[in-house]
Structure formats: C-alpha cells, structure tokens
Write a protein that holds these residues in place. Sequence first.
Motif, short mmCIF file in Angstrom:
data_model
loop_
_atom_site.label_atom_id
_atom_site.label_comp_id
_atom_site.label_asym_id
_atom_site.label_seq_id
_atom_site.Cartn_x
_atom_site.Cartn_y
_atom_site.Cartn_z
N PHE A 204 -13.28 -7.63 9.37
CA PHE A 204 -12.60 -6.40 9.76
C PHE A 204 -13.46 -5.51 10.67
CE2 PHE A 204 -10.31 -7.51 5.83
CZ PHE A 204 -9.02 -7.57 6.36
N PHE B 177 -8.61 -4.85 -1.89
CA PHE B 177 -8.96 -3.48 -1.53
C PHE B 177 -8.95 -2.55 -2.75
CE2 PHE B 177 -6.74 -5.61 1.90
CZ PHE B 177 -7.55 -5.38 2.98
N GLU C 88 -8.10 0.59 -2.65
CA GLU C 88 -6.94 1.49 -2.63
C GLU C 88 -5.63 0.76 -2.86
OE1 GLU C 88 -8.89 0.62 -0.06
OE2 GLU C 88 -8.04 1.27 1.86
N PHE D 190 2.08 -4.59 -1.38
CA PHE D 190 3.17 -4.01 -0.59
C PHE D 190 4.23 -3.38 -1.49
CE2 PHE D 190 1.86 -7.75 2.14
CZ PHE D 190 1.07 -6.98 2.98
N TRP E 289 7.15 -2.38 -0.93
CA TRP E 289 8.55 -2.72 -0.66
C TRP E 289 8.91 -4.11 -1.16
CZ3 TRP E 289 4.84 -1.83 3.02
CH2 TRP E 289 4.38 -2.95 3.72
N PHE F 17 3.35 -13.72 -0.83
CA PHE F 17 3.18 -13.33 0.57
C PHE F 17 2.28 -14.28 1.36
CE2 PHE F 17 1.60 -10.85 4.15
CZ PHE F 17 2.75 -10.23 4.60
N TYR G 247 9.02 -3.83 -9.23
CA TYR G 247 8.40 -3.29 -8.03
C TYR G 247 7.11 -2.54 -8.38
CZ TYR G 247 12.16 -4.69 -5.00
OH TYR G 247 13.02 -5.45 -4.27
N ARG H 67 5.87 0.29 -7.77
CA ARG H 67 5.91 1.68 -8.22
C ARG H 67 6.20 1.80 -9.71
NH1 ARG H 67 11.51 2.58 -8.57
NH2 ARG H 67 12.53 1.12 -7.18
N VAL I 299 -4.23 -0.07 5.00
CA VAL I 299 -4.52 -1.17 4.08
C VAL I 299 -3.43 -2.24 4.14
CG1 VAL I 299 -3.47 -0.06 2.06
CG2 VAL I 299 -5.31 -1.71 1.75
N TYR I 300 -2.16 -1.86 4.39
CA TYR I 300 -1.09 -2.86 4.46
C TYR I 300 -1.25 -3.75 5.69
CZ TYR I 300 1.03 0.36 1.13
OH TYR I 300 1.26 1.18 0.06
N ARG J 184 -4.06 -4.31 7.26
CA ARG J 184 -5.25 -5.14 7.08
C ARG J 184 -4.96 -6.31 6.15
NH1 ARG J 184 -10.55 -1.67 5.99
NH2 ARG J 184 -11.11 -3.78 5.45
N ALA J 185 -4.24 -6.02 5.06
CA ALA J 185 -3.92 -7.10 4.12
C ALA J 185 -3.09 -8.17 4.82
CB ALA J 185 -3.17 -6.54 2.92
N ALA J 186 -2.10 -7.75 5.60
CA ALA J 186 -1.24 -8.72 6.28
C ALA J 186 -2.04 -9.57 7.27
CB ALA J 186 -0.10 -8.00 6.99
N LYS K 88 7.52 -8.31 8.94
CA LYS K 88 7.19 -8.39 7.52
C LYS K 88 6.48 -7.15 6.99
CE LYS K 88 6.93 -13.22 6.34
NZ LYS K 88 6.03 -14.35 6.05
N VAL K 89 5.82 -6.40 7.85
CA VAL K 89 5.02 -5.28 7.36
C VAL K 89 5.36 -3.95 8.04
CG1 VAL K 89 2.69 -4.39 7.00
CG2 VAL K 89 3.16 -6.81 6.70
N PRO L 32 9.22 -2.84 7.28
CA PRO L 32 9.45 -2.40 5.89
C PRO L 32 8.60 -1.20 5.48
CG PRO L 32 8.51 -4.62 5.97
CD PRO L 32 8.88 -4.27 7.35
N ALA L 33 7.37 -1.14 5.99
CA ALA L 33 6.50 -0.02 5.62
C ALA L 33 7.03 1.28 6.21
CB ALA L 33 5.07 -0.27 6.08
N ASP M 76 15.65 -0.51 -3.61
CA ASP M 76 14.24 -0.75 -3.94
C ASP M 76 13.37 -0.86 -2.70
OD1 ASP M 76 14.00 -0.76 -6.74
OD2 ASP M 76 15.13 -2.63 -6.82
N GLU M 77 13.95 -1.31 -1.58
CA GLU M 77 13.17 -1.51 -0.37
C GLU M 77 12.62 -0.20 0.18
OE1 GLU M 77 15.90 -3.10 -1.04
OE2 GLU M 77 15.30 -5.20 -0.94
N ARG N 260 12.86 3.01 -1.84
CA ARG N 260 12.67 4.05 -2.85
C ARG N 260 11.22 4.41 -3.05
NH1 ARG N 260 15.76 3.25 -8.40
NH2 ARG N 260 14.20 4.53 -9.42
N TRP N 261 10.34 3.43 -2.87
CA TRP N 261 8.91 3.66 -3.08
C TRP N 261 8.37 4.76 -2.17
CZ3 TRP N 261 5.81 2.98 1.18
CH2 TRP N 261 6.37 2.29 2.24
#
Lengths: 295, 253
Positions: free
Chosen positions: A74, A100, A102, A106, A108, A117, A147, A149, B148-149, B151-153, B166-167, B170-171, B245-246, B248-249
């Motif tokens: 990274f 990580f 934090e 995901f 969603w 994934f 989910y 949350r 972080v999302y 980076r993870a992807a 994919k990220v 949706p994010a 659910d997609e 609501r977070w």
Amino acid sequence: MIMQMNPHSTETRSPRAKIAVRDLWMTFKSPDKTKPDVHVLEDINLEILDGEFVCIVGPSGCGKSTLLNIAGGFFQATSGAVRIEDKVVTAPDSRHIFIFQENGVFPWLNVEDNVGFGVKRSTMAERKKVVEHYVEMVGLTGFGKTYPRELSGGMRQRVEIARALAAEPDVLFMDEPFGALDYLTRLRLRAEVTQIWQRERKTVMFVTHDVDEAVQLADRVVVMGKRPSRIRDIVAVEVPRPRDLDDPECRRLRDHIFGVMGLDHSGRATEIRGVGAAEEEDETEGKVVNLADRR
Amino acid sequence: MRARLESLLLPLAVAFGFVACWHFAVKWTGSDIFPTPRQVLTGTWELVEKGVLFKYIVASLFRVATGYLLAVFVGIPLGLLMGWFTRFRMALNPAIQVLRPISPIAWIPVAILWFGVSDVAPIFLIFLASLFPITVAAMAAVQNIQLVYIRAARNFGIGGLELFKKVVLPAALPQILTGLRLALGVAWLVVVAAEMIAVNSGLGYLIIDARNAGKRYDLVVAGMAMIGLIGLGLDFLVRRMETLDEVRWGLSR
C-alpha cells in the motif's frame, strides 16, 4: 533465546525466508514545504520464515504500521524493499491479505457475501463450501445472512479474518486488528487466532501495541524503537501454545521487551515498569500511532 | 402496535382539526370565492366525472418520471466520475456550482424558446432540476467513501470497472439515495410550475386553468390537494427504498 538482528544486508539469506525486508528506509515528505519531512523507518532488515507468526511492537509513532503497509503493497518505501518469495512488493496482492484495525468489512454485504468476496474458486458449489468452512472457523455459523451493522465489533473483526482466510492467501498482514475491541473480546480473539494459525499455518505479520498480545501470539517479537525507528531487538518466544501469560518464561520475555522499549523513555532506562500501567499507556498511544501512520 | 396506531391517529387528528378550522374560517368570513372542504370534494368529483383528473395526474407523473429518470441516468454516472477522478471534478465542478443555484423556474422562458409548448419543455426543466442534486450527491458520496473499503478491495485484486461496480457504487449508494429523494421532491415542485406556463395538461395546468377560466377556486384547491397527496406517495416510495439492507447501514435513521 534473544537474537540481535544483523543490520547489514549482504549477509546470507535463509533459503526458507518467505518475507525479506532489506535495507528499508521510509520518509514521509511533508506536503507543506515549511515543515520538515518525517523520517519513520531507518535501515530495517527482517526475515520472516514460511508459516511463521511474527509480531511487531514498538512505541507510538514508531512506524510499525508503516512497515506493514509497505509489506502489504500500500505504501512505497523511500529506499530498500520488501520481497515476498523473492519478488519485490510494489502493489497489493490477493495472496497477501491485509486485515485492518478500523474494520474493512463491507457494510452493504451480509456475512456470507463478505467472506465470499475474495474467494478464488470457480464453481458456485466450491465457493459456497469455502465460505461455509471459514464462517464456521471463526464461529459465525448461523450468521451468514446477517449484515455487519447487526454484529458486535468482535464479530465484525471475525468476519474480516474469515474473509481474509477465504481468499486462501499465504501471508496475512494484521494491523492492530484487535485495537478497537474491548479487553475480554481481545483475549478471546487472540486465543481464536492462535487456534486458526495452528491449523492454517499462514505466514503472519502482526502489528500491535500490546506486548502481552505479542508474547501470547508470536513465534518471534520484533521490538522497534522510537521514530525514526530501527529494530531494537528480535525476541523468540519458544513457549508451547496455547500460552498462559503467567508462565514464567512468558513473563520474563514480556519484561525483557518492556525493558527494550523502556530504553526510549527518559528516566526509566533500566526500570521495568508495572505491566498494567504500561499497557494502559501503550493503548492510548496506540491510537495516535495509527492516525499518524495512515496519513 | 400501540406506537403504530398512534403514528396513524395523531396525524389524522391534525388533518381533521385543519379541515374543521378551514371549514369554519370560510363560513365565518362569508367568502364567496374561497371554497369549503366540501366544495373541494365535490369539485374533485367533478374532475373525476369529466375524466380529466386521472388524465392530468398521468400527464404530470409521466413528465416527472421521464425528466427524473434521465437525470438519474446522467447524474449518477457523472457524479461518480467526478467523485472518483480529481481532474474531472476540477474541470466540471465550477460549472455545476454556477448552474445549480439557478432556479429551474428561471429556465422556463429558455425552455419554451428551445422546445416550444410541448412535453419536452417541462421534461427538460425537471431533468435540470433533478440533475444537480443527484450529481452533487453522487460526487460527495464517492468522496466520502472510507478508504479502507477501497484498500480492502484492491487487496483482493479488484480494480477498474469491477471496483466501481462492487465497491464504489454500493459504498456510495446510501448518500446517492438521499440525493435521489431530494431530487424527486424538487422535480415534483417544478413540474407544477412548468405546467402552468409551458403546456396544456397536467396538475399545474389544471390549477392555472381553473383560476383563469371562471375563478373556480374549488378546482384550484382540489389540484393543490392532489399534488400534496401524490408528493406524499412519492416520498413514501423512496423511504421504503431506504429500509433495504444494501443502504440502511449508511443512513442514520
């Protein structure tokens, strides 16, 4: 028991080294020209064997997280390199998964889809099997459709571990993965990570500010000094797992590590501090470290 | 259950009180022009019998749907790209920030000049009115994605278009949906104004026509009530989407 790392890179390399950090230097250039650049890492040399669990501990802002980010692809090092299986790391790789602090789960996607994934299998049936296997391994059976949350912090961190393992990587980078969790959850997850590692035998590089955690988990603990930091000591922990922290050898190693770290604190050079107090102090500092390291 | 009943009964009580106040206000002032609630109801029934109410509602909804969907298909990709590519944002953002504060109403003369008195003019106005809130919401949504999302992807080997699908999308979706809801409200406001001037059908036309042809204020108020009720229905639909659910977070409610 205690080995001193040789700072010279030209020494012979172990043929089994999975990860080799060579002559690594890292400086963060300040975007503002009036402020000085930040020298974070100096001349880091480290070899990690295949299947080895290595923890990196150090005082706040010492750059342990930066080191992990360079190994994960990274960040780019200022000079020197990290090699994994003799290939220089230049970008993130799906064979080396980063976990990580934090929580990168995901929000969603439900637990199942998160874990799935990074799964590399081609058929749906195989994918499903892999997902089920790792969901079970982290103790989340029955939560597949839930989910993030709706989960606790500890459960979310389990999802992230399962997601990482489901990609079937050979290296795991864990950046204070339990840093944001409460003490009891942290204890439980440490035990679980030990069990999972004993089964899977991945090569693990694990950054933590918690010396107890390092002693309980690691084959070797890399102790780093104050910024700009060098490796001060590498401590092998040859205590059979699961480890009891009250074991005299564990206590001795822990005190030794505190001693090495304590060298950086004025006036406490030789004094070994009380474990509880040290831990509390480390914890508050740990959060600052992370913010600083991620800039 | 009790809370649900209350959430239904309390607003109904307020509505009843409002209608009662309205009724007595008209009676006591002895107004000849302003209608009582009952007159509005009979006026509404008259519109139903003449067959225009349903026709006008459909005409208004068709314009809103067309202009709004066009704005969705242009605004979301545009906003996503502006959020993702700094150069793209640097180039386009000032233009959008200049166009955004111009009320869609101000575009009516221009729309008539370009498209004449036809369906295209109100559709264009609704498109404009919805485009900016949607684009700005999508742009801000991408800029607010937690690093972080991404980076993870990337770590899992996801890049390019797949990363978007994919990220990034949706994010960004919860915040985009908030923008969509805002835009739909604006679109519904604008269609009425546009129909008052640019066309000969729709609820906006109904109101202005009822006033101009014989001061039929019962029909004016009937049109207003319809606009309010349909607006409520549209908002209800979007709110239903917010419980998925997609998304609501990312929504605080």
